[in-house]
Write an enzyme that holds these catalytic residues in place. Structure first.
Site, mmCIF file in Angstrom:
data_model
loop_
_atom_site.group_PDB
_atom_site.id
_atom_site.type_symbol
_atom_site.label_atom_id
_atom_site.label_comp_id
_atom_site.label_asym_id
_atom_site.label_seq_id
_atom_site.Cartn_x
_atom_site.Cartn_y
_atom_site.Cartn_z
ATOM 1 N N TYR A 1 67.812 37.535 49.853
ATOM 2 C CA TYR A 1 67.298 36.253 49.968
ATOM 3 C C TYR A 1 67.229 35.245 48.777
ATOM 4 O O TYR A 1 67.608 34.136 48.965
ATOM 5 C CB TYR A 1 66.003 36.415 50.793
ATOM 6 C CG TYR A 1 65.337 35.192 51.256
ATOM 7 C CD1 TYR A 1 65.845 34.404 52.195
ATOM 8 C CD2 TYR A 1 64.279 34.445 50.304
ATOM 9 C CE1 TYR A 1 65.348 32.895 52.560
ATOM 10 C CE2 TYR A 1 63.882 33.091 50.498
ATOM 11 C CZ TYR A 1 64.356 32.309 51.442
ATOM 12 O OH TYR A 1 63.707 31.121 51.936
ATOM 13 N N PHE B 1 68.310 21.219 30.288
ATOM 14 C CA PHE B 1 68.201 21.190 31.747
ATOM 15 C C PHE B 1 67.770 22.576 32.157
ATOM 16 O O PHE B 1 67.141 22.750 33.114
ATOM 17 C CB PHE B 1 69.577 20.634 32.190
ATOM 18 C CG PHE B 1 69.872 20.755 33.629
ATOM 19 C CD1 PHE B 1 69.252 20.146 34.278
ATOM 20 C CD2 PHE B 1 70.829 21.765 34.111
ATOM 21 C CE1 PHE B 1 69.646 19.988 35.860
ATOM 22 C CE2 PHE B 1 70.683 21.670 35.508
ATOM 23 C CZ PHE B 1 70.185 20.974 36.229
ATOM 24 N N ARG C 1 53.834 33.068 43.595
ATOM 25 C CA ARG C 1 52.608 31.988 43.329
ATOM 26 C C ARG C 1 52.184 31.665 44.708
ATOM 27 O O ARG C 1 51.092 31.511 44.898
ATOM 28 C CB ARG C 1 52.932 30.917 42.514
ATOM 29 C CG ARG C 1 52.135 29.811 42.163
ATOM 30 C CD ARG C 1 52.675 28.606 41.833
ATOM 31 N NE ARG C 1 53.894 27.937 42.832
ATOM 32 C CZ ARG C 1 54.861 27.216 42.559
ATOM 33 N NH1 ARG C 1 54.809 26.480 41.444
ATOM 34 N NH2 ARG C 1 55.592 27.032 43.551
HETATM 35 C C1 LIG Z 1 59.263 26.205 42.267
HETATM 36 O O1 LIG Z 1 58.200 25.375 42.327
HETATM 37 C C2 LIG Z 1 58.064 24.310 41.468
HETATM 38 C C3 LIG Z 1 56.668 23.480 41.560
HETATM 39 O O2 LIG Z 1 56.169 23.739 42.622
HETATM 40 C C4 LIG Z 1 59.461 23.388 42.090
HETATM 41 O O3 LIG Z 1 59.446 22.125 41.086
HETATM 42 C C5 LIG Z 1 60.460 24.172 42.027
HETATM 43 O O4 LIG Z 1 61.658 23.127 42.319
HETATM 44 C C6 LIG Z 1 60.566 25.177 42.310
HETATM 45 N N1 LIG Z 1 61.751 26.274 42.327
HETATM 46 C C7 LIG Z 1 62.703 26.805 43.046
HETATM 47 C C8 LIG Z 1 63.505 27.554 42.464
HETATM 48 O O5 LIG Z 1 62.068 26.920 44.210
#
Ligand SMILES: *[C@@H]1O[C@H](CO)[C@@H](O)[C@H](O)[C@H]1NC(C)=O
Ligand SMILES: *[C@@H]1O[C@H](CO)[C@@H](O)[C@H](O)[C@H]1NC(C)=O
Ligand SMILES: *[C@@H]1O[C@H](CO)[C@@H](O)[C@H](O)[C@H]1NC(C)=O
Length: 472
Positions: free
Chosen positions: A263, A382, A310
């Site tokens: 996933y 980046f 998280r």
């Molecule tokens: C993870 O969470 C952060 C903060 O909420 C967000 O900016 C980021 O795009 C997320 N990354 C992924 C890979 O989902």
């Protein structure tokens, strides 16, 4: 009072007034910079101003939006949102640096405020590009910030890649679309990239996402204008991701560790792979990046697993709960995943959480390997900033019971600090060193996965000690 004293006091007052006025201008400019940040490619103040003039009618840009030029640093802090503690202080500090570094631009800014006349606007930035960059800032501040600093060769295709995937994601997330409609839409979404003028209304949980799909023809316009090599990567990744999302949109849920990895591969690993191929296609990184699927996949998995771990509470308590914790892990600690948030299961909840964090840490070596092969400083930034945010987040949530009680985030100050100073190899590596140490200090003696966690930490330290994989 002597003439002389009168004179000094007047000078002092004038300076003070100047300072207050200047602070006012810079702070309002910082807010504006956020909006305008993505248009940094337009190199002169004049052009930036005229762009705003041109777009303000259709997009209700504020007049302050015009104070753009040279405000990259402001934007970096501004991105952090509107409620950061001490944000004003950071702005003023940064503004002071900016003023000293670029007095001419400050002069331009003032001049603009009072004596602005409409200049010619840039001829080569299309409406589609303007829409895309503005949209990017709206839907993802943090991403927009790192993307803005990429070389032009990559900025436009990567911004487009992001918006395309965001469009696909909007379809996936919209629970009001019936499955029999959603699944084929996910699978065929990539085909729309070749349909000039394509857009769709009614999809999306919020206004920005709905608007993105309603005006998707702009995204298509930019896509069709990219180099074929980039088009191929974007279309291919979109197809594979849509396929994977469709697979998990229905009955299939994340049960085994393999499912979990699969996933995460679909929703994030593929992004890593696509970006890597784009780095190679741009010529800014070596051709080998086109074939580094394994490492690139890990880069995505590390970020995605961090977020999934998280976001336990948010996902479990959502109106349409979506469970991404694999049953192979939570099943060891509870009968139902929702039970973990109950106070009587605190011990098990923490062990489950720690196993999830440890599982994410399994990718740290690959991530370091990958980053150490990058040679272009802005490409490094980046890639490195999100990784630094992730390791900081893992250190924060590890063995932290708050994850089951409320939303847990890294401190604003930490995020700002990483965003502002975390751009180069040394700083990113120093964040890894720092947060790995924090993780180590939090390992509970009795944790069933303590040994594993120590192992990953040792591996990461060894990798860092070995240094860059290639000479620059
Ligand atoms: C993870 O969470 C952060 C903060 O909420 C967000 O900016 C980021 O795009 C997320 N990354 C992924 C890979 O989902
Ligand atoms: C716009 O024109 C400038 C100078 O003429 C050029 O450097 C830049 O690459 C062009 N940008 C695009 C998107 O075509
Ligand atoms: C969607 O596309 C159609 C056909 O290309 C176009 O007429 C319409 O204006 C577009 N919708 C929006 C909201 O721009």
């Amino acid at each position: 009072m002597t003439q002389w004293r009168k004179f000094s006091v007047s000078i002092f007052l004038i300076c003070l007034l100047e300072f207050v006025f200047w602070a006012y201008c810079t702070v309002s400019a910082a807010g504006a910079a956020e909006e305008m940040y993505m248009v940094k490619g337009i190199e002169t103040f004049k052009n930036a101003a005229s762009l705003v003039e041109r777009t303000s009618n259709e997009n209700n840009l504020k007049e302050a939006d015009i104070h753009h030029h040279g405000l990259g640093l402001f934007a970096n802090t501004a991105i952090d949102g509107h409620n950061g503690v001490g944000r004003l202080g950071v702005w003023i500090a940064v503004a002071a640096q900016e003023l000293m570094a670029h007095p001419y631009e400050f002069y331009q800014m003032l001049k603009f405020k009072f004596f602005y006349k409409v200049p010619d606007f840039p001829k080569n930035l299309s409406e589609a590009d303007i829409y895309s960059y503005k949209k990017l800032v709206k839907v993802s501040r943090s991403f927009a910030a790192v993307i803005a600093e990429l070389p032009e060769d990559l900025r436009r295709p990567i911004a487009n890649f992001y918006l395309v995937l965001r469009g696909l994601d909007t379809v996936e997330d919209d629970m009001s679309i019936p499955l029999e409609k959603k699944m084929p839409e996910l699978r065929s979404f990539y085909k729309h990239l070749y349909e000039k003028g394509w857009n769709v209304s009614g999809y999306g949980d919020n206004a920005d996402e709905r608007d993105l799909l309603e005006r998707f023809h702009y995204v298509v316009d930019v896509f069709l204008d990219l180099k074929p090599a980039y088009q191929q990567v974007i279309a291919d990744i979109t197809r594979r991701m849509g396929e994977g999302m469709a697979k998990y949109a229905g009955e299939k849920t994340v049960v085994t560790l393999e499912d979990y990895n699969e996933y995460c591969h679909y929703v994030a690993g593929l992004v890593g792979i696509g970006l890597s191929q784009m780095f190679a296609a741009s010529g800014l990184e070596s051709e080998k990046f086109g074939q580094m699927d394994e490492l690139a996949n890990s880069m995505g998995l590390f970020l995605q697993k961090t977020n999934i771990t998280r976001d336990y509470l948010e996902d479990v308590t959502a109106v349409n709960p979506r469970i991404f914790y694999p049953k192979d892990i939570w099943g060891k600690y509870a009968k139902n995943i929702g039970d973990l948030k109950e106070p009587e299961n605190k011990e098990q909840a923490l062990q489950c959480l720690n196993e999830m964090v440890t599982n994410a840490m399994a990718h740290i070596n690959d991530c370091l390997d990958y980053m150490m092969l990058l040679t272009h400083p802005n490409v490094f930034k980046f890639c490195g900033l999100p990784q630094a945010m992730a390791i900081a987040t893992l250190a924060r949530i590890y063995n932290n019971y708050d994850v089951f009680k409320r939303e847990v985030k890294i401190r604003k100050g930490e995020a700002v600090q990483i965003m502002m100073y975390g751009g180069n190899y040394e700083t990113i590596i120093s964040y890894f060193v720092q947060y790995i140490k924090e993780l180590e200090d939090k390992i509970p003696e009795s944790d069933p996965n303590a040994e594993k966690m120590r192992h990953y930490i040792a591996v990461a330290r060894a990798r860092i000690a070995k240094g860059r994989g290639r000479q620059q």
